[in-house]
Design an enzyme around this catalytic site. Structure first.
Site, PDB file in Angstrom:
ATOM      1  CB  CYS A 349     -38.673 -29.742 -19.406  1.00 31.83           C
ATOM      2  SG  CYS A 349     -37.833 -28.703 -20.298  1.00 31.83           S
ATOM      3  CG  HIS A 433     -42.852 -26.939 -19.915  1.00 35.04           C
ATOM      4  ND1 HIS A 433     -42.424 -27.475 -18.760  1.00 35.04           N
ATOM      5  CD2 HIS A 433     -41.621 -26.658 -20.693  1.00 35.04           C
ATOM      6  CE1 HIS A 433     -41.333 -27.528 -18.470  1.00 35.04           C
ATOM      7  NE2 HIS A 433     -40.491 -26.849 -19.673  1.00 35.04           N
TER       8      HIS A 433
END
Length: 509
Positions: A349, A433
């Site tokens: 991310c 994630h």
């Protein structure tokens, strides 16, 4: 127990705490798992959560990971109703406000407590009522302490929600810190008569030793307050549940408390996680820490990368701030050297964005054009709308799933495809994630890391992260079932706070 007192609404309980980190999340999850085992249809609820660890529900709503974990403990699917307000800190003074799973803007603490919070009480009580109409019981988690008298007027997460729902309150105290009896008494005595009438009693957490030594104190506390202690929970290592606040991670040590099992192969695999500012979803590395022979540490100095076989640059709520931090501490140069030497690096991310060539950010930091580390052929533009998704796919020949929470939109200009990002040599980057929780994918990734690092490490063939998580949640349920007065707790959930609880002066105005 559906429909307390014939109202058609489920009963409930608020788990408050004498302090932050007293164990509210653990106790709430434990009660949820205990009730679920009894066949009770139960849901968790936290009106307002401040956390950088978040999760995406199946309907695309962002909520705190602690509430997602509690929903798993309750054996139900998490929804935005379970955490209607999520605050994601962007600095010491401001946070992004996520309302019913969607971001609605940035706000200072003064602005939030100065009026906006009161406006949200109707929304959070409506969410709670919807849950009560669907579930037999709702177990609410408070935040901080209910005795923060400077914030009581605008409170929507502690006594504010308890008063609105007429829920009894059990106050949890961490005896490992000391002063638990004074904290129980003081917490109660600082509340108004109306609030005190809902404080049903207390629960001691993290006790070490012989409970009989504690009993005289609990009897004196009952004599002073007229309130019972509903349980004494023993200290337990290795529960490893999802913490709320990534800012409190302790550097210089293993993140998780889980015991490192011996490696299956000849070597261990050392993972260093860069403890970037405003670190978010650091739970991504839990699945690595669960692997036998994998040692995970958070680091903040360049020299700590030297013996790492894999370096992870994790998610962050401040990608540009994280880039500055990496450069100031010499970690950026150390990462560049690793990439040049073919030594593994994984960016997730915000960490993925930092590994790219260029960032255009007029949203998060408003810094404009910023050069990335240049380790991946990726250009990132921050969009006003946040991406919230639950992607699934295949990578390294294995099925993999995850979740996405980001404003940055990545344009991948080269390299090999890797999830939604790319790979160049031994440098990987993705917005996903939770991908390492997919067992087959995690094992395949660790084999690639071991080969690149020259380690004779072999992933265990039978590690199931989902089973390990279930085992941890069962441990929480065991804590409640074996060490709490479950009959009395059930009576509270069904019938509310006992009548005639005494007032402790001085009380709040």
């Amino acid at each position: 127990m559906s429909g307390t007192n014939g109202t058609g609404r489920g009963g409930g309980l608020l788990v408050a705490g004498t302090t932050s980190d007293a164990g509210k999340s653990v106790v709430t999850a434990g009660i949820c798992r205990w009730l679920a085992r009894q066949g009770v249809k139960v849901a968790p609820f936290k009106a307002q959560n401040m956390s950088l660890n978040s999760f995406v529900t199946r309907e695309g709503a962002e909520i705190g990971r602690a509430q997602a974990m509690q929903a798993q403990a309750a054996r139900v699917e998490p929804t935005a109703l379970m955490n209607p307000v999520l605050l994601k800190p962007g600095s010491d003074r401001s946070s992004q406000v996520v309302l019913l799973g969607k971001p609605v803007g940035e706000m200072s603490a003064r602005g939030y407590h100065g009026g906006r919070q009161e406006q949200l009480l109707g929304i959070v009580t409506d969410c709670l009522e919807q849950l009560r109409g669907t579930y037999d019981a709702v177990i609410c988690e408070g935040a901080g302490s209910p005795a923060e008298i400077n914030l009581r007027r605008t409170d929507i997460v502690n006594m504010g929600i308890a008063r609105a729902a007429r829920f009894p309150v059990v106050v949890v105290g961490d005896i490992d810190r000391g002063g638990v009896f004074a904290s129980f008494f003081g917490t109660t005595a600082l509340l108004s008569p109306e609030d005190q009438s809902l404080i049903a009693g207390y629960m001691v957490n993290k006790f070490r030793g012989d409970v009989s030594l504690l009993e005289p104190g609990m009897e004196m506390l009952r004599g002073l307050t007229g309130r019972a202690t509903y349980g004494v929970l023993p200290f337990r290592h290795g529960l490893g549940i999802d913490e709320e606040d990534g800012l409190r991670v302790s550097l210089r040590g293993a993140v998780r408390e889980s015991v490192v099992a011996p490696p299956v192969g000849e070597d261990v695999l050392r993972v260093a996680v860069c403890a970037v500012p405003l670190m978010s979803n650091f739970t991504d590395v839990d699945a690595l820490a669960a692997e036998p022979g994998v040692v995970v540490r958070f680091v903040d100095r360049a020299e700590e990368l030297a013996d790492a076989d894999l370096v992870v640059v994790p998610g962050t709520r401040g990608t540009v701030k994280a880039l500055e931090w990496l450069r100031e501490r010499g970690l950026a140069d150390a990462l560049a050297r690793r990439a040049a030497e073919g030594r593994p690096v994984l960016g997730i991310c915000g960490g993925f964005q930092a590994l790219g060539e260029h960032i255009e950010d007029e949203v998060e930091s408003k810094a404009g054009s910023v050069a990335g580390l240049g380790l991946l052929p990726v250009r990132v533009r921050f969009a006003a709308e946040k991406t919230l998704a639950r992607p699934e796919g295949t990578a390294l020949g294995e099925e993999v799933s995850g979740y996405e929470i980001h404003h940055g939109v990545a344009e991948v200009l080269g390299g090999e495809p890797f999830l939604d990002g790319c790979r160049v040599g031994s440098v990987w980057g993705t917005h996903w994630h939770g991908s390492l929780e997919s067992d087959g994918f995690r094992r395949a990734f660790l084999r690639e890391v071991a080969a690149a690092a020259g380690r004779r490490f072999v992933p265990a063939p039978d590690t199931s992260f989902a089973s390990l998580r279930e085992g941890q949640l069962d441990l929480l349920g065991d804590l409640i079932e074996e060490h709490a007065d479950t009959r009395a707790l059930l009576a509270l959930i069904e019938g509310g706070a006992p009548a005639g609880l005494p007032f402790l002066p001085p009380g709040a105005p």
